[in-house]
Design an enzyme around this catalytic site. Sequence first.
Site, PDB file in Angstrom:
ATOM      1  N   ARG A 176      58.392  -8.095  71.019  1.00 16.67           N
ATOM      2  CA  ARG A 176      57.191  -8.496  70.275  1.00 16.67           C
ATOM      3  C   ARG A 176      55.989  -7.734  70.829  1.00 16.67           C
ATOM      4  O   ARG A 176      55.744  -7.742  72.035  1.00 16.67           O
ATOM      5  CB  ARG A 176      56.944 -10.004  70.410  1.00 16.67           C
ATOM      6  CG  ARG A 176      55.805 -10.487  69.481  1.00 16.67           C
ATOM      7  CD  ARG A 176      55.361 -11.890  69.821  1.00 16.67           C
ATOM      8  NE  ARG A 176      56.345 -12.912  69.540  1.00 16.67           N
ATOM      9  CZ  ARG A 176      56.444 -13.574  68.382  1.00 16.67           C
ATOM     10  NH1 ARG A 176      55.637 -13.282  67.393  1.00 16.67           N
ATOM     11  NH2 ARG A 176      57.355 -14.507  68.218  1.00 16.67           N
ATOM     12  N   LYS A 205      65.028  -8.849  71.374  1.00 22.19           N
ATOM     13  CA  LYS A 205      63.770  -8.905  70.614  1.00 22.19           C
ATOM     14  C   LYS A 205      62.637  -8.242  71.381  1.00 22.19           C
ATOM     15  O   LYS A 205      62.542  -8.358  72.601  1.00 22.19           O
ATOM     16  CB  LYS A 205      63.412 -10.368  70.350  1.00 22.19           C
ATOM     17  CG  LYS A 205      62.085 -10.558  69.648  1.00 22.19           C
ATOM     18  CD  LYS A 205      61.891 -11.980  69.196  1.00 22.19           C
ATOM     19  CE  LYS A 205      61.105 -12.793  70.176  1.00 22.19           C
ATOM     20  NZ  LYS A 205      60.862 -14.158  69.715  1.00 22.19           N
ATOM     21  N   GLN A 221      52.092 -21.260  75.893  1.00 26.05           N
ATOM     22  CA  GLN A 221      51.048 -20.734  76.800  1.00 26.05           C
ATOM     23  C   GLN A 221      51.351 -21.260  78.204  1.00 26.05           C
ATOM     24  O   GLN A 221      50.594 -22.042  78.767  1.00 26.05           O
ATOM     25  CB  GLN A 221      49.669 -21.170  76.336  1.00 26.05           C
ATOM     26  CG  GLN A 221      49.256 -20.579  74.997  1.00 26.05           C
ATOM     27  CD  GLN A 221      47.807 -20.907  74.664  1.00 26.05           C
ATOM     28  OE1 GLN A 221      46.929 -20.834  75.508  1.00 26.05           O
ATOM     29  NE2 GLN A 221      47.559 -21.293  73.416  1.00 26.05           N
ATOM     30  N   GLY A 228      33.630 -36.591  62.392  1.00 19.39           N
ATOM     31  CA  GLY A 228      34.896 -35.906  62.620  1.00 19.39           C
ATOM     32  C   GLY A 228      35.702 -36.481  63.775  1.00 19.39           C
ATOM     33  O   GLY A 228      36.890 -36.187  63.922  1.00 19.39           O
ATOM     34  N   ASP A 243      67.140 -20.791  66.541  1.00 20.26           N
ATOM     35  CA  ASP A 243      66.025 -20.597  67.480  1.00 20.26           C
ATOM     36  C   ASP A 243      65.417 -21.952  67.808  1.00 20.26           C
ATOM     37  O   ASP A 243      65.633 -22.930  67.076  1.00 20.26           O
ATOM     38  CB  ASP A 243      64.973 -19.672  66.852  1.00 20.26           C
ATOM     39  CG  ASP A 243      64.227 -18.862  67.913  1.00 20.26           C
ATOM     40  OD1 ASP A 243      64.348 -19.190  69.109  1.00 20.26           O
ATOM     41  OD2 ASP A 243      63.533 -17.894  67.539  1.00 20.26           O
TER      42      ASP A 243
HETATM   43  C1  R5P Z   1      60.395 -17.022  71.383  1.00 22.27           C
HETATM   44  O1  R5P Z   1      60.833 -16.720  72.463  1.00 22.27           O
HETATM   45  C2  R5P Z   1      60.821 -18.230  70.621  1.00 22.27           C
HETATM   46  O2  R5P Z   1      62.112 -18.618  70.934  1.00 22.27           O
HETATM   47  C3  R5P Z   1      60.687 -18.000  69.142  1.00 22.27           C
HETATM   48  O3  R5P Z   1      61.549 -16.968  68.771  1.00 22.27           O
HETATM   49  C4  R5P Z   1      59.305 -17.632  68.748  1.00 22.27           C
HETATM   50  O4  R5P Z   1      58.359 -18.401  69.414  1.00 22.27           O
HETATM   51  C5  R5P Z   1      59.142 -17.774  67.254  1.00 22.27           C
HETATM   52  O5  R5P Z   1      57.850 -17.392  66.916  1.00 22.27           O
HETATM   53  P1  R5P Z   1      57.553 -16.694  65.530  1.00 22.27           P
HETATM   54  O6  R5P Z   1      58.137 -17.549  64.457  1.00 22.27           O
HETATM   55  O7  R5P Z   1      56.053 -16.631  65.489  1.00 22.27           O
HETATM   56  O8  R5P Z   1      58.158 -15.334  65.586  1.00 22.27           O
END
Ligand code: R5P
Length: 291
Positions: free
Chosen positions: A185, A183, A90, A34, A210
């Site tokens: 999350r 947003k 990260q 691998g 984005d």
């Molecule tokens: C977040 O702040 C980024 O700009 C993107 O919106 C995000 O990383 C997109 O991730 P996902 O497609 O998993 O929602």
Amino acid sequence: MIVPGSSSQPLAAALAEETGRPLATATYDRFPDGERLAAVPEFAGEEAVVVASTDSDEAWVELLQLQDAVREAGAERVTTVLPYMGYARQDESFRDGQPVSARAMARAVSTGTDRVVLVNPHEPGVADFYDVPVETVDAAGVLAASLSDLRDPLFLAPDEGAIGIAETVRDAYGRGETDHFEKHRDRETGAVAVSPSDASVVDRDVVVVDDIVATGSTMSEAVDVLVDRGAERVVAACVHPMLAANAVTKLRAAGVDRIVGTDTIERGCSVVSVAPVLTEALAAGAAAEEG
Ligand code: R5P
């Protein structure tokens, strides 16, 4: 000499053509256990520009090998272009005991290069993690070339962090308004909720811009809200079309008209190239060194 990582071959070829530099035919082998072995042809007395998106753990290993291989092959100077820098999200230790993974990766890359070029890293601050000079380029403007005949366009960022690139795309397109959603999350589940702005979208073409579409949760939530509110067509535009797992299905289910991305990550929707922007960055870097 432009040296491609295996997943960045089309972009590296485009960059070689734009810059007039030769393209190295790197090889990418794998042993039965691998382990990988990336190699390059001999060359001497030149700058090697390693172009490799680190969109997988294998790509990181390959990049470190290519950096080492070009020195072994005689390169006097190494520039590393990361069209997409993985692990950039990260950028901090979110819980006790967790690493700052972006820093760990940046330190490793710094050992094998004289300079780094990053394209729209998720957090601009990751540039500080490198131990060598870094240039960060905003390539979002190239997305405008994939858009045409937009009706009363609105360029919308799905969160505050993307406002800048939504404006960049609008400016490159030449007309239209910009706006953004808020947003939220959920850190445990990854579920995304967006709070709409007041902008009217009825009978308008909306381009949601984005930096990256990863799981597609952010983009599909935004598309869903916009379709519900009567947008004519909703286009999903991003610099880095990671499109992991079922992201494309989520976007289609939400009613997206089109997904457009660049070639920082090669996907079916990679309809525009960041090569011209990288060409400028390489030329500016060379001029700065000479001056
Ligand atoms: C977040 O702040 C980024 O700009 C993107 O919106 C995000 O990383 C997109 O991730 P996902 O497609 O998993 O929602």
